[in-house]
Write an enzyme that holds these catalytic residues in place. Structure first.
Site, PDB file in Angstrom:
ATOM      1  N   CYS A 117       5.543  76.571   5.581  1.00 23.33           N
ATOM      2  CA  CYS A 117       6.637  76.890   6.501  1.00 23.33           C
ATOM      3  C   CYS A 117       7.276  75.654   7.126  1.00 23.33           C
ATOM      4  O   CYS A 117       8.305  75.760   7.776  1.00 23.33           O
ATOM      5  CB  CYS A 117       6.141  77.824   7.603  1.00 23.33           C
ATOM      6  SG  CYS A 117       4.950  77.059   8.699  1.00 23.33           S
ATOM      7  N   CYS A 136       0.491  79.986  12.679  1.00 27.27           N
ATOM      8  CA  CYS A 136       0.787  79.124  13.833  1.00 27.27           C
ATOM      9  C   CYS A 136      -0.442  78.972  14.725  1.00 27.27           C
ATOM     10  O   CYS A 136      -0.750  77.869  15.186  1.00 27.27           O
ATOM     11  CB  CYS A 136       1.952  79.697  14.631  1.00 27.27           C
ATOM     12  SG  CYS A 136       3.489  79.784  13.691  1.00 27.27           S
TER      13      CYS A 136
END
Length: 166
Positions: A61, A131
């Protein structure tokens, strides 16, 4: 510009033609809060022997997270923490939460922080769990860096001299 686009994406901008604003929240309010008001942004001197730096990234990402801790050498307690993150709102929020959670704790205690706790606190959707994994990895990398620095220096901070090979 980016914040305006994010606000529009998050549904925080009123609609045109005097329509009532439609609040479509794709992120939990804690994520939005930590994104709009990140805690502990900054950096310490990476050459400081009391500072541990963790730099991690997710190639899938493009998120990159640098988390630093400052440790009291006498007590082993983390006295300060900061971060710099290039990435999405969830990555920034995860970094911000991580720095809040590590401050004032012993390093052993900090190692028990898991990405699932961060993800649950922020109510991250499954697609954003990476994350919180980055935040956990950054904490571990910062502690590993600090411990590596300690291993290279003596009690008074002076470098340890290696024994001469015979």
């Amino acid at each position: 510009m980016i914040r305006a686009g994010c606000r529009k994406f998050l549904g925080l901008v009123p609609q045109k033609n005097n329509q009532a604003p439609v609040l479509v929240r794709l992120y939990h309010e804690r994520v939005v809060d930590h994104y709009n008001n990140p805690r502990n942004v900054g950096s310490f001197d990476k050459n400081d022997p009391t500072v541990g730096t963790g730099l991690v990234g997710a190639p899938a990402c493009g998120d990159v997270m640098k988390l630093q801790i400052k440790v009291d050498e006498q007590t082993g307690k983390i006295v300060d923490a900061c971060f710099k993150t290039f990435g999405c709102g969830s990555a920034i929020a995860s970094s911000s939460v991580a720095t809040e959670w590590v401050k004032g704790k012993q390093m052993e205690e900090v190692l028990t922080i898991k990405n699932t706790q961060i993800a649950k606190h922020l109510s991250l959707p499954p697609v954003k769990l990476h994350c919180s994994m980055l935040a956990e990895d950054a904490i571990k990398a910062a502690i590993k860096d600090y411990e590596a620095k300690r291993g290279q220096s003596g009690e008074n901070g002076a470098p340890i001299e290696k024994a001469a090979d015979a």
